[in-house]
Design an enzyme around this catalytic site. Structure first.
Site, mmCIF file in Angstrom:
data_model
loop_
_atom_site.group_PDB
_atom_site.id
_atom_site.type_symbol
_atom_site.label_atom_id
_atom_site.label_comp_id
_atom_site.label_asym_id
_atom_site.label_seq_id
_atom_site.Cartn_x
_atom_site.Cartn_y
_atom_site.Cartn_z
ATOM 1 N N LYS A 142 0.333 13.285 -13.095
ATOM 2 C CA LYS A 142 -0.679 13.773 -12.147
ATOM 3 C C LYS A 142 -0.522 15.279 -11.935
ATOM 4 O O LYS A 142 -1.501 16.023 -11.929
ATOM 5 C CB LYS A 142 -0.563 13.007 -10.815
ATOM 6 C CG LYS A 142 -1.038 11.562 -10.915
ATOM 7 C CD LYS A 142 -0.703 10.731 -9.671
ATOM 8 C CE LYS A 142 -1.081 9.263 -9.895
ATOM 9 N NZ LYS A 142 -0.780 8.396 -8.742
ATOM 10 N N GLN A 184 2.717 8.201 -3.459
ATOM 11 C CA GLN A 184 2.821 7.250 -4.560
ATOM 12 C C GLN A 184 3.391 5.919 -4.052
ATOM 13 O O GLN A 184 4.390 5.898 -3.330
ATOM 14 C CB GLN A 184 3.716 7.834 -5.670
ATOM 15 C CG GLN A 184 3.760 7.015 -6.937
ATOM 16 C CD GLN A 184 2.440 6.977 -7.703
ATOM 17 O OE1 GLN A 184 1.644 7.905 -7.649
ATOM 18 N NE2 GLN A 184 2.201 5.885 -8.402
ATOM 19 N N ASP A 223 -6.713 9.107 -2.731
ATOM 20 C CA ASP A 223 -6.473 7.756 -3.264
ATOM 21 C C ASP A 223 -7.513 6.761 -2.738
ATOM 22 O O ASP A 223 -7.695 5.685 -3.304
ATOM 23 C CB ASP A 223 -5.090 7.255 -2.814
ATOM 24 C CG ASP A 223 -4.056 7.288 -3.930
ATOM 25 O OD1 ASP A 223 -4.459 7.293 -5.102
ATOM 26 O OD2 ASP A 223 -2.855 7.297 -3.604
#
Ligand code: GUN
Length: 286
Positions: free
Chosen positions: A43, A87, A110
């Site tokens: 990422k 994460q 997200d």
């Protein structure tokens, strides 16, 4: 397709920069989960490639919930960061839902905060859509596979993939208008359901779970799974397979995505697109 999206994002980033705002993404990793480390590195690298500002924050497994919430508070107000993500999975001693709830929904690239989940369900275009199902939808659109009127069957009901995928297929919008069935580990006679699918999206986290007999000839099969299976013939001692038995299913499907090299590539591209959307929607950029 992922490359095309990255190029589109790079163009949008350049436009933001010319107006004095460089879109920025922060990625937070708590602990040393091997798969998460790989994802987080990818990422960060992808951000830099499209001209974004990137911060990767690595914290030890022992980090307390209070410390993590303090970091979320800091990122929520950091003007250089337009979007950030924590994460998952988090270490067991941290309450995941409490952390996700603390994220400023305007920076929740997200799309896991309940505000964005709700916006997605009601079809509000400012929602951040979870990157994996968003990537699946984009892949279908760009491949010219019509979801309108089709029966989309989703195997798996996670908050990250299955549930948002169902919401996207239901919307009255491009890549939507499908008839949607969601099935999962407790569904009775699952093969009889998957065989009804025109579009079958599999995200159940079980290696090669979907076999040839579970797929109607001509169906489109999207494999979201990433599983490690032991493989003595491989130098690493394992290989990566999806949730679909690729070889046999490819013989009956009209289209199918491979693992690796399929959905995963799209996921990171969509995260970049979400970060660009965050920068464009932020008051700073107008
Ligand atoms: N773990 C697995 N997939 C994801 C994702 O899309 N976002 C985050 N934050 N964690 C994940």
């Amino acid at each position: 397709m992922a490359q095309a999206i990255r190029q589109e994002v790079a163009k949008g980033v350049a436009e933001c920069v010319s107006r004095g705002v460089q879109p920025g993404l922060a990625v937070v990793l708590v602990g040393a989960d091997a798969a998460s480390q790989l994802y987080v590195n990818s990422k960060g690298k992808a951000c830099l490639e499209v001209g974004m500002h990137s911060e990767t924050i690595r914290l030890p497994t022992e980090t307390t919930e209070t410390e993590l919430l303090a970091l979320v508070d800091r990122l929520n107000t950091d003007p250089a960061i337009h979007g950030f993500l924590i994460q998952l999975p988090l270490p067991k001693h941290i309450d995941e839902s409490r952390v996700l709830l603390r994220i400023n929904p305007e920076k929740d690239v997200d799309g896991f905060h309940p505000v964005n989940v709700g916006k997605l369900v009601v079809g509000n275009p400012t929602a951040f859509r979870p990157a994996t199902p968003y990537g699946v939808q984009q892949m279908l659109i760009r491949a010219g596979i019509e979801s309108k009127g089709a029966h989309a069957v989703i195997v798996g009901r996670s908050n990250i993939v299955g549930k948002p995928m169902a919401s996207m297929f239901l919307q009255d919008a491009p890549g939507g208008n499908a008839t949607v069935t969601v099935c999962h580990s407790r569904s009775r006679d699952l093969p009889s359901i998957t065989r009804l699918a025109d579009i079958l999206v599999v995200a159940i986290g079980k290696p090669e779970f979907v076999t040839r007999d579970m797929v109607r000839p001509g169906a489109v099969v999207i494999d979201v799974g990433i599983n490690r299976v032991p493989d003595a013939g491989n130098a690493k001692g394992y290989r990566i397979v999806g949730d679909v038995a690729y070889g046999p299913v490819a013989e009956v499907a009209s289209a199918i995505t491979p693992v690796p090299g399929g959905v995963g590539k799209m996921t990171i591209a969509m995260l970049l697109l979400n970060t660009l959307q965050a920068a464009q929607q932020s008051r700073l950029s107008v």
